[in-house]
Design an enzyme around this catalytic site. Structure first.
Site, short mmCIF file in Angstrom:
data_model
loop_
_atom_site.label_atom_id
_atom_site.label_comp_id
_atom_site.label_asym_id
_atom_site.label_seq_id
_atom_site.Cartn_x
_atom_site.Cartn_y
_atom_site.Cartn_z
N GLY A 12 0.92 -1.64 0.31
CA GLY A 12 0.06 0.45 0.36
C GLY A 12 0.83 1.32 -0.59
N ALA A 14 -0.08 4.36 -0.97
CA ALA A 14 -0.43 6.22 -1.46
C ALA A 14 0.40 6.75 0.51
CB ALA A 14 -2.09 5.47 -0.54
N MET A 16 0.89 7.68 3.41
CA MET A 16 0.71 6.73 5.18
C MET A 16 2.25 6.26 4.44
SD MET A 16 -0.15 8.86 7.16
CE MET A 16 -0.20 7.43 8.59
N GLY A 17 1.74 4.65 3.19
CA GLY A 17 2.66 3.81 2.98
C GLY A 17 4.37 4.27 2.59
N VAL A 81 -2.86 0.07 3.72
CA VAL A 81 -4.19 -0.09 2.26
C VAL A 81 -5.30 0.47 3.28
CG1 VAL A 81 -3.60 -2.12 1.27
CG2 VAL A 81 -5.38 -2.45 3.36
N LYS A 82 -6.88 0.70 2.44
CA LYS A 82 -7.94 1.45 2.28
C LYS A 82 -7.99 0.75 3.57
CE LYS A 82 -11.85 3.69 0.37
NZ LYS A 82 -12.47 4.11 1.31
N SER A 135 -0.43 6.91 14.64
CA SER A 135 -0.66 8.41 15.01
C SER A 135 0.48 9.25 14.07
CB SER A 135 -1.77 8.44 15.65
OG SER A 135 -1.94 9.84 16.04
N LYS A 207 -6.29 3.36 19.27
CA LYS A 207 -5.98 4.74 18.51
C LYS A 207 -7.21 4.72 18.07
CE LYS A 207 -4.49 6.39 14.94
NZ LYS A 207 -5.40 7.24 14.47
N HIS A 210 -8.37 7.40 20.73
CA HIS A 210 -7.17 8.75 20.45
C HIS A 210 -7.27 9.85 19.60
CE1 HIS A 210 -4.77 10.13 17.36
NE2 HIS A 210 -4.06 10.57 18.57
N ASN A 211 -8.46 8.84 18.39
CA ASN A 211 -9.83 9.14 17.27
C ASN A 211 -10.40 10.29 17.82
OD1 ASN A 211 -7.32 8.72 16.02
ND2 ASN A 211 -8.88 8.61 13.71
N GLU A 214 -9.41 13.29 19.78
CA GLU A 214 -8.47 14.32 18.61
C GLU A 214 -9.86 14.40 18.50
OE1 GLU A 214 -6.46 12.72 15.19
OE2 GLU A 214 -7.84 13.29 14.04
N TYR A 215 -10.93 14.52 17.96
CA TYR A 215 -12.13 15.05 17.47
C TYR A 215 -12.43 16.06 18.25
CZ TYR A 215 -14.21 12.32 13.43
OH TYR A 215 -14.49 11.46 12.12
N LYS A 285 -14.29 10.59 8.99
CA LYS A 285 -13.81 9.81 8.47
C LYS A 285 -14.77 8.54 9.53
CE LYS A 285 -9.61 9.33 6.30
NZ LYS A 285 -9.30 11.39 6.36
C1 6PG Z 1 -3.82 10.16 13.47
C2 6PG Z 1 -5.25 11.01 12.92
C3 6PG Z 1 -5.62 10.35 11.51
C4 6PG Z 1 -7.59 10.57 11.29
C5 6PG Z 1 -7.46 11.91 10.35
C6 6PG Z 1 -8.83 11.55 10.22
O1 6PG Z 1 -3.47 10.07 14.41
O2 6PG Z 1 -3.52 10.55 12.39
O3 6PG Z 1 -6.02 10.17 13.39
O4 6PG Z 1 -5.53 8.64 11.40
O5 6PG Z 1 -7.02 9.40 9.92
O6 6PG Z 1 -7.22 12.66 11.75
O7 6PG Z 1 -9.91 11.49 10.50
P1 6PG Z 1 -11.15 12.44 9.98
O8 6PG Z 1 -11.60 12.61 8.77
O9 6PG Z 1 -12.06 11.51 10.86
O10 6PG Z 1 -11.43 13.67 10.40
#
Ligand code: 6PG
Length: 503
Positions: A12, A14, A16-17, A81-82, A135, A207, A210-211, A214-215, A285
């Site tokens: 993969g 993309a 990140m890969g 990958v996706k 992350s 993880k 964590h997100n 993050e939100y 996402k």
């Molecule tokens: C990270 C982020 C990452 C995440 C984006 C977008 O830890 O590097 O959390 O994994 O995919 O921040 O997330 P959203 O599109 O849901 O905002």
């Protein structure tokens, strides 16, 4: 053709890969890479040839069987990958070429239940599977992410040297991230921001939380910005300067730092400041949604995290909001006189709300530990979030310390450092919310965090009435304050003579 087999493989290519592959190569590992679309592999190899000091360690393949054969056994193959069907498809295509004992590492944002399923299926077939949170976005992947692996101890022992090498590093004493690497020049020394999180889906669950954090972290920052803009009438760069100043203190974090940069960014196309030109609709996402759903399913009051998801949903209703703004009137905004005082109060409100947000995230992980039979070390989780990841912050050292002092801490808000911070900040926090409400400026995350704080510290809530209502219309029973817990009563509310122990 190099006779020595590659140390690791990656599928993969993309963004990140590619970045993770280069990070691995920079740390002295020979890496085989494969991408479903060969053009992507060609472009990546061309880039490596031109610009990457570690180019000799990157070996591209165009045939999957050949790719797998080129890796030292037991093989470690990282998937970027996706997430979702893409991961299952990549695993299924690899399977016929693997040998027993080979390890697949999924570095995507997978749903933890998928990871549990994949781990079960692959270990039954004689392979190992690690679901690892990664992350830090593309820069993190390239120069040091925070890595949250879940899987068997044996598989982790095999992956650990690579994950330790490529993870972000923090100072062992202060916990502050060490200055970043550059291409070909990895950071040496320091404590790596990775640790074995637990079995099967534990890494991906952590993880995901964590997100979720993050939100809410991002939403709280946006509300602080919104208050300074709409209540105090400040311009983007003026607000940016405030965030830069805040970044020197307790709030110091990656998200505060980038907010300062963003707000000071001129619009390169049309003049003015770029942030003012960006449409106010936020995408997502799904990981914040998953966090909230998991909280609801387990009965954990992560209301501020869920509020952050709803705030994005509301922002996405742009056309409806524009139409409603012509119909629904709020109060006239009366800017307060004491601008500096209000800014300081917003800082306190942000800090207190942030404590609640993290308390919710950790409370949720504590519930998941029981639900999914994991053994999670919350101090270690806080530790590996100190560097590399999107929520990295000075604050994480305080959480690490809190769990260091009390590993069985029930709620982060109860740790002495945090309870004192909430105590000293709450008057400002309440004032800011009151000011926002009076002036009609929405602060859903600030206020839901405060509602969590006030609810959690209430020995008695009005749920007695709620339970009575349930019993009234549905005979759902209630417990009595003057009887032992676990004994349920029901009243026939129409005759209301005497309540009965429910059978
Ligand atoms: C990270 C982020 C990452 C995440 C984006 C977008 O830890 O590097 O959390 O994994 O995919 O921040 O997330 P959203 O599109 O849901 O905002």
């Amino acid at each position: 053709m190099n006779a020595k087999k590659a140390d690791i493989g990656l599928v993969g290519l993309a963004v990140m890969g590619q970045n993770l592959a280069l990070n691995i190569a920079d740390h002295g590992y020979d890496i085989a890479v494969f991408n479903r679309n060969p053009d992507r592999t060609r472009e990546f190899l061309a880039h490596c040839e031109q610009a990457e000091p570690s180019k000799d360690r990157v070996r591209g393949h165009y045939d999957l069987a050949e790719f797998v054969q080129s890796i030292e056994r037991p093989r470690k193959i990282v998937l970027l990958v996706k997430a979702g069907d893409g991961t299952d498809a990549a695993i299924n295509s690899l399977l016929p070429h693997l040998d027993p004992g080979d390890i697949i590492i999924d570095g995507g944002n997978a749903h933890w239940l998928d990871t549990i399923r994949r781990e079960k299926e692959l270990s039954a077939a004689g392979f190992a599977f690690i679901g690892s949170g990664v992350s830090g976005g593309e820069t993190g992947a390239r120069f040091g992410p925070s890595l949250m692996p879940g899987g068997s101890e044996a598989a982790w022992a095999s992956l650990k040297p690579v994950w330790d090498a490529i993870a972000a590093k923090v100072d062992p004493v202060t916990g502050i991230p060490l200055p970043g690497a550059t291409p070909g020049q990895p950071v040496t020394g320091g404590v790596p921001c990775t640790a074995h999180i637990g079995t099967d889906g534990a890494g991906h669950y952590v993880k995901m939380v964590h997100n979720g954090i993050e939100y809410i972290d991002m939403q709280l920052i946006c509300e602080a910005y919104g208050l300074m803009q709409n209540l105090l009438g400040m311009t983007a760069p003026e607000i940016g300067a405030v965030f830069k100043q805040w970044n020197q203190g307790d709030l110091s974090s990656y998200l505060i730092e980038i907010t300062g940069d963003i707000l000071e960014q001129p619009d390169p196309v049309a003049g003015g400041f770029l942030v003012d030109k960006i449409l106010d609709t936020a995408g997502q996402k799904g990981t914040g949604l998953w966090t909230s759903v998991s909280a609801l399913e387990q009965g954990i009051p992560a209301n501020a995290i869920a509020e952050a998801v709803f705030a994005r949903s509301l922002s996405a209703l742009k056309a409806e909001r524009v139409a409603a703004s012509a119909v629904l009137n709020g109060p006239t905004v009366t800017p307060p006189d004491d601008r500096a005082g209000v800014i300081e109060s917003i800082r306190q409100a942000l800090y207190c709300s942030k404590i609640c947000a993290y308390a919710q995230g950790f409370q949720l992980m504590a519930a998941a530990e029981i639900t999914y039979g994991w053994t999670l070390d919350f101090g270690t989780i806080a530790q590996i979030w100190r560097g590399g990841c999107i929520i990295r912050a000075r604050f994480l050292q305080k959480i690490t310390d809190a769990y260091g002092e009390n590993a069985t801490l029930r709620n982060l808000m109860l740790a002495p450092y945090f309870s004192q911070a909430l105590q000293s900040g709450q008057t400002d926090w309440r004032d800011v919310i009151a000011l926002a409400v009076r002036n009609g400026v929405p602060v859903p995350a600030f206020s839901s965090a405060l509602a969590y704080f006030d609810g959690y510290r209430s020995a008695r809530l009005p749920a007695n009435l709620l339970q009575a209502q349930r019993d009234y219309f549905g005979a759902h029973t209630y417990e009595r304050t003057d009887q032992p817990r676990g004994q349920f009563f029901h009243l026939d509310w129409s005759s209301a003579t005497r309540d009965q122990i429910a059978s």
